[in-house]
Design an enzyme around this catalytic site. Structure first.
Site, short mmCIF file in Angstrom:
data_model
loop_
_atom_site.label_atom_id
_atom_site.label_comp_id
_atom_site.label_asym_id
_atom_site.label_seq_id
_atom_site.Cartn_x
_atom_site.Cartn_y
_atom_site.Cartn_z
N HIS A 117 0.82 -1.21 0.00
CA HIS A 117 0.00 0.00 0.00
C HIS A 117 0.85 1.26 0.00
O HIS A 117 1.94 1.29 0.58
CB HIS A 117 -0.91 0.03 1.23
CG HIS A 117 -2.18 -0.72 1.06
ND1 HIS A 117 -3.41 -0.23 1.44
CD2 HIS A 117 -2.44 -1.93 0.53
CE1 HIS A 117 -4.36 -1.10 1.15
NE2 HIS A 117 -3.79 -2.15 0.61
N GLU A 169 -6.55 -0.78 -5.77
CA GLU A 169 -7.52 0.13 -5.14
C GLU A 169 -7.14 1.57 -5.46
O GLU A 169 -5.95 1.92 -5.51
CB GLU A 169 -7.54 -0.04 -3.61
CG GLU A 169 -7.95 -1.39 -3.13
CD GLU A 169 -6.75 -2.27 -2.80
OE1 GLU A 169 -5.61 -1.75 -2.77
OE2 GLU A 169 -6.94 -3.47 -2.60
#
Length: 329
Positions: free
Chosen positions: A38, A107
């Site tokens: 991330h 995402e």
């Protein structure tokens, strides 16, 4: 027999702690270490987002037995797939062939930061398919490797350092369309919902394509701790985004957006989906649907960055023995 993994949750711990936790998780007896990849945490309360690939390189040097995996990397916007192939091959060498490259369509939270926009689901899956083709071509050792697709180009590519054993690729899927596209292209399945239909559909798609059967790798959050109320509070503070579902979690761009989307989620709502507190049997019951659905591997996420050491101690003495006994009965 079901294999059990531990998640290096980069959103809730800094790089040095993650490396220490990885070594402790191997000592505790976990079979697999999976790492998130991330650029940002889901919620500001989590507070971290170190570079997963640097962490995994260090982890490869402080572990000897346990397998490593990205869970998962998006190889399409923030990274070019040719660079992902290079990183994965290097990690395969550093880990002595213990690494699996887990890939997904990504995402918005992590990918929008480079200003490349956020395409529709259809386009993201097209991009992922092209990325897998590029990564596979480079893993094949072709050189010069050239590729011209709708979304990506590679000119005179070559991986100069390849492990003797090809790095396996796992794809995150969520339904029939993604299964049909990615089962023939990759080696293993990644999914976070314990749905037997996913496992069965994946197995059929691979069989129809003449591919061997593969591993199916799931993941579930837990929040073990001696005080159940404190665990519920921690899970609510740091993991209430989890209940939003894939469609919501994929599209929100910022931690502020996730905070707004989850502002009405109550602690008791979180406790209904995440086992909280000292009762190991609650963890076993939460994980059970995965092996009943046919998953070969399940990685646990211990919610709360400051609780990992105690969790790993209890995992070795209580949680892993209970999971292995229940899954083999």
């Amino acid at each position: 027999m079901t294999r059990f993994g531990y998640t290096l949750m980069t959103e809730q711990a800094g790089p040095k702690q993650l490396v220490r936790d990885a070594a402790a998780a191997e000592q505790a007896g976990f079979d697999l270490l999976v790492s998130s990849d991330h650029y940002s945490p889901w919620l500001s309360a989590q507070g971290h987002a170190p570079y997963a690939w640097t962490v995994l390189g260090a982890v490869a040097q402080v572990t000897e037995r346990v397998e490593l995996m990205t869970y998962v990397t998006c190889p399409t916007i923030r990274y070019h797939p040719a660079i992902v192939a290079q990183k994965a091959a290097t990690l395969g060498l550093l880990s002595d062939n213990r690494f699996t490259l887990g890939l997904g369509a990504g995402e918005n939270l992590n990918e929008h930061v480079v200003g490349g926009g956020w395409p529709s689901v259809r386009v993201r899956q097209e991009m992922l398919a092209e990325a897998i083709e590029i990564i596979g071509g480079l893993f094949d050792g072709e050189h010069p490797f050239d590729y011209t697709g709708q979304h990506f180009r590679v000119e005179s590519g070559r991986l100069w350092d390849l492990p003797e054993q090809r790095v396996p690729v796992a794809a995150a899927v969520s339904g029939e369309r993604s299964i049909a596209r990615f089962a023939p292209m990759t080696d293993h399945l990644v999914a976070v919902e314990p749905e037997a239909e996913l496992v069965q559909g994946w197995a059929k798609a691979r069989s129809d394509a003449g591919k061997p059967q593969s591993r199916t790798i799931g993941q579930i959050p837990v929040c073990w701790g001696p005080d159940e109320d404190a665990c519920v509070q921690t899970a609510h503070e740091q993991f209430r985004w989890f209940g939003g579902g894939w469609a919501v979690n994929a599209d929100l761009p910022t931690t502020r957006g996730f905070a707004g989307a989850t502002q009405f989620v109550r602690p008791e709502d979180v406790a209904e989906s995440i086992p909280c507190g000292p009762d190991v049997s609650k963890i076993v019951e939460a994980v059970k649907p995965f092996w009943e659905a046919g998953f070969s591997d399940v990685a646990l996420v211990q919610v709360g960055g400051d609780s990992q050491s105690e969790f790993l101690r209890v995992a070795e003495s209580e949680i892993l023995p209970a999971l292995r006994e229940a899954s083999s009965s």
